[in-house]
Design a protein around this motif. Structure first.
Motif, short mmCIF file in Angstrom:
data_model
loop_
_atom_site.label_atom_id
_atom_site.label_comp_id
_atom_site.label_asym_id
_atom_site.label_seq_id
_atom_site.Cartn_x
_atom_site.Cartn_y
_atom_site.Cartn_z
N LEU A 293 1.09 -0.69 0.16
CA LEU A 293 0.14 0.29 0.07
C LEU A 293 0.67 1.18 -0.03
CD1 LEU A 293 -1.44 0.67 3.19
CD2 LEU A 293 0.02 -1.65 3.48
N THR A 294 0.37 2.56 -0.57
CA THR A 294 1.10 3.78 -0.38
C THR A 294 0.17 4.55 0.64
OG1 THR A 294 -0.61 4.53 -1.96
CG2 THR A 294 1.59 3.54 -2.77
N LEU A 295 1.23 5.65 1.10
CA LEU A 295 0.90 6.10 2.08
C LEU A 295 0.65 7.71 1.54
CD1 LEU A 295 1.19 3.87 4.07
CD2 LEU A 295 0.57 5.33 5.89
N LYS A 296 0.09 8.44 2.12
CA LYS A 296 0.61 10.25 0.98
C LYS A 296 0.14 10.90 1.77
CE LYS A 296 -0.62 9.20 -3.51
NZ LYS A 296 -1.26 8.88 -5.29
N PHE A 297 1.63 11.82 2.83
CA PHE A 297 1.26 12.78 3.80
C PHE A 297 0.75 14.69 3.07
CE2 PHE A 297 3.65 8.49 4.91
CZ PHE A 297 2.88 8.42 6.55
N SER A 298 0.30 14.43 3.93
CA SER A 298 -0.02 16.34 3.35
C SER A 298 1.23 16.83 4.75
CB SER A 298 -1.68 17.07 3.68
OG SER A 298 -2.47 16.89 5.07
N ASP B 150 -0.25 18.81 6.28
CA ASP B 150 -0.63 18.38 7.87
C ASP B 150 -0.64 17.24 8.92
OD1 ASP B 150 -2.42 21.48 7.94
OD2 ASP B 150 -3.95 20.59 6.70
N TYR B 151 0.23 16.11 8.33
CA TYR B 151 1.00 14.85 9.28
C TYR B 151 0.96 15.40 10.34
CZ TYR B 151 2.25 10.69 10.49
OH TYR B 151 2.36 10.07 11.01
N SER B 152 1.46 15.19 11.37
CA SER B 152 -0.07 14.44 12.08
C SER B 152 -1.07 14.41 12.09
CB SER B 152 1.12 14.30 13.21
OG SER B 152 1.07 14.83 14.14
N TYR B 153 -1.57 15.69 12.05
CA TYR B 153 -2.86 16.32 13.21
C TYR B 153 -4.32 15.89 11.99
CZ TYR B 153 -0.54 19.47 16.24
OH TYR B 153 0.70 19.50 16.95
N LYS B 154 -3.82 15.46 10.44
CA LYS B 154 -4.76 15.25 9.91
C LYS B 154 -4.03 13.42 9.40
CE LYS B 154 -6.45 16.29 5.41
NZ LYS B 154 -6.63 16.56 4.06
N THR B 155 -4.24 12.61 9.10
CA THR B 155 -4.56 11.12 8.71
C THR B 155 -3.85 11.31 6.88
OG1 THR B 155 -6.74 10.73 7.88
CG2 THR B 155 -6.04 9.95 9.89
N PRO B 156 -3.00 10.54 6.92
CA PRO B 156 -2.70 10.67 5.29
C PRO B 156 -3.28 9.44 4.34
CG PRO B 156 -1.26 8.59 6.93
CD PRO B 156 -2.13 9.27 7.85
N TRP C 232 -8.35 9.25 15.51
CA TRP C 232 -7.94 10.02 15.03
C TRP C 232 -7.06 10.51 16.42
CZ3 TRP C 232 -3.92 8.79 12.08
CH2 TRP C 232 -2.19 9.69 11.56
N THR C 233 -5.66 10.56 16.32
CA THR C 233 -5.70 11.83 17.28
C THR C 233 -3.86 11.77 17.11
OG1 THR C 233 -3.79 11.90 19.72
CG2 THR C 233 -4.89 10.00 19.01
N PRO C 234 -2.57 13.36 17.59
CA PRO C 234 -1.67 13.42 16.78
C PRO C 234 -1.08 12.09 17.33
CG PRO C 234 -2.36 15.13 16.52
CD PRO C 234 -3.71 13.92 17.50
N VAL C 235 -1.00 11.41 18.36
CA VAL C 235 -0.59 10.54 18.92
C VAL C 235 -0.08 9.20 17.83
CG1 VAL C 235 -0.29 9.14 21.45
CG2 VAL C 235 -1.24 10.67 21.42
N TYR C 236 -0.46 8.90 17.18
CA TYR C 236 -0.54 7.83 16.60
C TYR C 236 0.35 8.67 15.05
CZ TYR C 236 -5.01 6.12 18.05
OH TYR C 236 -6.42 5.50 18.86
N ASP C 237 1.45 7.29 15.00
CA ASP C 237 1.75 7.43 14.22
C ASP C 237 2.33 6.90 12.82
OD1 ASP C 237 2.82 5.33 14.74
OD2 ASP C 237 4.96 5.53 15.90
N VAL C 238 3.14 6.07 11.44
CA VAL C 238 2.95 5.08 10.22
C VAL C 238 2.64 3.94 11.06
CG1 VAL C 238 4.16 4.54 8.62
CG2 VAL C 238 4.25 6.85 9.51
N ALA C 239 3.20 4.27 12.42
CA ALA C 239 3.29 2.30 12.90
C ALA C 239 1.97 1.74 13.16
CB ALA C 239 4.33 2.28 13.88
N ILE D 43 -0.95 3.59 12.31
CA ILE D 43 -1.75 3.63 11.45
C ILE D 43 -1.64 2.30 10.80
CG2 ILE D 43 -2.41 3.87 8.99
CD1 ILE D 43 -0.71 6.96 9.82
N LEU D 44 -0.43 1.51 10.22
CA LEU D 44 -0.21 0.05 9.54
C LEU D 44 -0.95 -0.81 10.30
CD1 LEU D 44 3.09 0.66 7.78
CD2 LEU D 44 1.37 1.04 6.66
#
Length: 156
Positions: free
Chosen positions: A54-59, A61-67, A95-102, A104-105
């Motif tokens: 899969l791909t993740l595209k970040f904006s 606004d990351y980490s305040y917004k999900t990719p 969602w909370t900014p505490v979540y990281d890519v790990a 999410i996956l």
């Protein structure tokens, strides 16, 4: 790119490199920190054991917004649209900014084996999951076996 998004993505990448969750890999495509490729592998006893990309595209606004997340591998799942996009209600609702890519996956990895068929993105997969789990598992195994090698590059 904003400094906070860049700093956070570098930290998330380092976490995945040095302390990855089981069955998860990921990182930036080429030199683009805002676009990542990832792979998720589930245990052998699940229909998802062959691995998915899969791909993740970040904006900015990351980490305040999900990719934006999309499977490259062909998928058949109640919470994944036919084009590979994930029904993000599962992730966005908590969602909370505490979540990281790990995180999410890991959430996606868990969702694969424990779907929410009553709010589906793919109605056929949801119906089959509810009415004939054996046939659903067989179809998933078949699709995963054929699709892992037929993916696209980071240039999506």
């Amino acid at each position: 790119m904003s400094t906070s998004a860049r700093t956070r993505l570098i930290r998330d990448f380092e976490t995945l490199q040095y302390d990855p969750p089981g069955g998860i890999t990921g990182g930036p495509c080429d030199n683009n920190l805002m676009l990542w490729n990832s792979s998720i592998f589930n245990p052998d006893f699940t229909p998802w054991h062959g691995g998915m990309r899969l791909t993740l595209k970040f904006s900015e606004d990351y980490s305040y917004k999900t990719p934006s997340i999309q499977f490259i591998s062909k998928m058949f799942h109640p919470n994944i649209y036919e084009d590979g996009r994930i029904y993000l209600g599962i992730i966005e609702s908590t969602w909370t900014p505490v979540y990281d890519v790990a995180a999410i996956l890991t959430t996606i990895q868990s969702m694969l084996c424990d779907p929410s068929p009553y709010s589906p993105a793919n109605r056929e997969a949801a119906r089959m999951f509810i009415e004939n789990k054996w046939e659903y598992d067989r179809k998933v195994r078949d699709i995963i076996a054929r699709s892992f090698t037929a993916d696209r590059s980071c240039n999506n």
